[in-house]
Design a protein around this motif. Structure first.
Motif, PDB file in Angstrom:
ATOM      1  N   UNK A  69     -38.989  -6.759  16.800  1.00  0.00           N
ATOM      2  CA  UNK A  69     -38.547  -7.019  18.071  1.00  0.00           C
ATOM      3  C   UNK A  69     -37.344  -6.027  17.837  1.00  0.00           C
ATOM      4  N   UNK A  70     -36.442  -6.433  18.568  1.00  0.00           N
ATOM      5  CA  UNK A  70     -35.380  -5.631  19.413  1.00  0.00           C
ATOM      6  C   UNK A  70     -33.583  -6.422  20.366  1.00  0.00           C
ATOM      7  N   UNK A  71     -33.137  -5.241  20.244  1.00  0.00           N
ATOM      8  CA  UNK A  71     -31.946  -4.723  19.747  1.00  0.00           C
ATOM      9  C   UNK A  71     -30.909  -4.645  20.379  1.00  0.00           C
ATOM     10  N   UNK A  72     -29.975  -4.525  21.317  1.00  0.00           N
ATOM     11  CA  UNK A  72     -29.185  -4.025  21.622  1.00  0.00           C
ATOM     12  C   UNK A  72     -27.542  -4.019  21.400  1.00  0.00           C
ATOM     13  N   UNK A  73     -27.409  -2.481  21.072  1.00  0.00           N
ATOM     14  CA  UNK A  73     -25.756  -1.759  20.336  1.00  0.00           C
ATOM     15  C   UNK A  73     -24.808  -1.727  21.400  1.00  0.00           C
ATOM     16  N   UNK A  74     -23.685  -1.865  21.447  1.00  0.00           N
ATOM     17  CA  UNK A  74     -23.091  -1.714  22.406  1.00  0.00           C
ATOM     18  C   UNK A  74     -21.798  -0.576  21.996  1.00  0.00           C
ATOM     19  N   UNK A  75     -21.124   0.652  22.254  1.00  0.00           N
ATOM     20  CA  UNK A  75     -20.279   0.528  22.112  1.00  0.00           C
ATOM     21  C   UNK A  75     -18.930   1.151  22.936  1.00  0.00           C
ATOM     22  N   UNK A  76     -18.207  -0.186  23.196  1.00  0.00           N
ATOM     23  CA  UNK A  76     -16.829   0.149  23.642  1.00  0.00           C
ATOM     24  C   UNK A  76     -15.713   1.121  23.284  1.00  0.00           C
ATOM     25  N   UNK A  87     -18.300   1.566  28.220  1.00  0.00           N
ATOM     26  CA  UNK A  87     -19.330   1.171  27.532  1.00  0.00           C
ATOM     27  C   UNK A  87     -20.476   1.554  27.114  1.00  0.00           C
ATOM     28  N   UNK A  88     -20.986   2.286  26.421  1.00  0.00           N
ATOM     29  CA  UNK A  88     -22.551   2.902  25.723  1.00  0.00           C
ATOM     30  C   UNK A  88     -23.408   2.108  25.088  1.00  0.00           C
ATOM     31  N   UNK A  89     -24.743   2.440  25.225  1.00  0.00           N
ATOM     32  CA  UNK A  89     -25.890   0.820  25.222  1.00  0.00           C
ATOM     33  C   UNK A  89     -26.789   1.380  24.009  1.00  0.00           C
ATOM     34  N   UNK A  90     -27.361   0.725  23.370  1.00  0.00           N
ATOM     35  CA  UNK A  90     -28.082   1.455  22.514  1.00  0.00           C
ATOM     36  C   UNK A  90     -29.106   0.916  22.823  1.00  0.00           C
ATOM     37  N   UNK A  91     -30.672   0.267  23.750  1.00  0.00           N
ATOM     38  CA  UNK A  91     -31.695  -0.354  23.521  1.00  0.00           C
ATOM     39  C   UNK A  91     -32.500  -0.238  22.512  1.00  0.00           C
ATOM     40  N   UNK A  92     -32.873  -0.797  21.395  1.00  0.00           N
ATOM     41  CA  UNK A  92     -33.732  -0.467  20.511  1.00  0.00           C
ATOM     42  C   UNK A  92     -35.281  -1.557  20.681  1.00  0.00           C
ATOM     43  N   UNK A  93     -35.948  -0.989  21.330  1.00  0.00           N
ATOM     44  CA  UNK A  93     -37.527  -2.164  20.793  1.00  0.00           C
ATOM     45  C   UNK A  93     -38.669  -2.043  19.847  1.00  0.00           C
ATOM     46  N   UNK A  94     -39.191  -2.593  19.910  1.00  0.00           N
ATOM     47  CA  UNK A  94     -40.610  -1.938  18.338  1.00  0.00           C
ATOM     48  C   UNK A  94     -39.580  -1.320  17.153  1.00  0.00           C
ATOM     49  N   UNK A  95     -39.018  -2.223  16.614  1.00  0.00           N
ATOM     50  CA  UNK A  95     -37.763  -1.490  15.671  1.00  0.00           C
ATOM     51  C   UNK A  95     -38.683  -1.950  14.456  1.00  0.00           C
TER      52      UNK A  95
END
Length: 124
Positions: free
Chosen positions: A15-22, A77-85
């Protein structure tokens, strides 16, 4: 600089998930921003880093081809898009910030500012 990480959760293998850092507090675009993670019983490890100017991104080998770091300067904000977890991606993920002239290599967990961490759990 204050950092607030969010977006973690439970996701299935593949699956996928997106992390955020504000970020708040100072001129956001001046900093190098990094994502690190720490699994139970393991040391904190580098995942990805980004710099606005000059433009720069880099990834740990484990993240290349699956994760994408990006930022929205207007939103600080910085993002980390994670796929194929994968199961081995399970960890607490931390965002961090430091000035480019701090002497800290971007891949080392020695940044000056850290967020509180957000837990990512990948299940089978």
């Amino acid at each position: 600089v204050q950092l607030q990480a969010s977006g973690g959760g439970l996701v299935q293998d593949g699956g996928s998930l997106r992390l955020s850092c504000a970020a708040s507090g100072r001129t956001f675009s001046r900093y190098v921003m990094g994502w690190f993670r720490q699994a139970p019983g393991k040391e904190r490890e580098f995942v990805a880093a980004i710099r606005w100017s000059p433009s720069f991104t880099d990834y740990a080998d484990s993240a290349k081809g699956r994760f994408t770091i990006s930022w929205d300067v207007a939103k600080s904000t910085v993002y980390l898009q994670m796929t194929s977890l994968k199961l081995e991606d399970t960890a607490v993920y931390y965002c961090a910030a430091d000035t480019p002239d701090s002497g800290t290599h971007y891949s080392r967990p020695e940044y000056k500012y850290w967020g509180q961490g957000t837990l990512v759990t990948v299940s089978s």
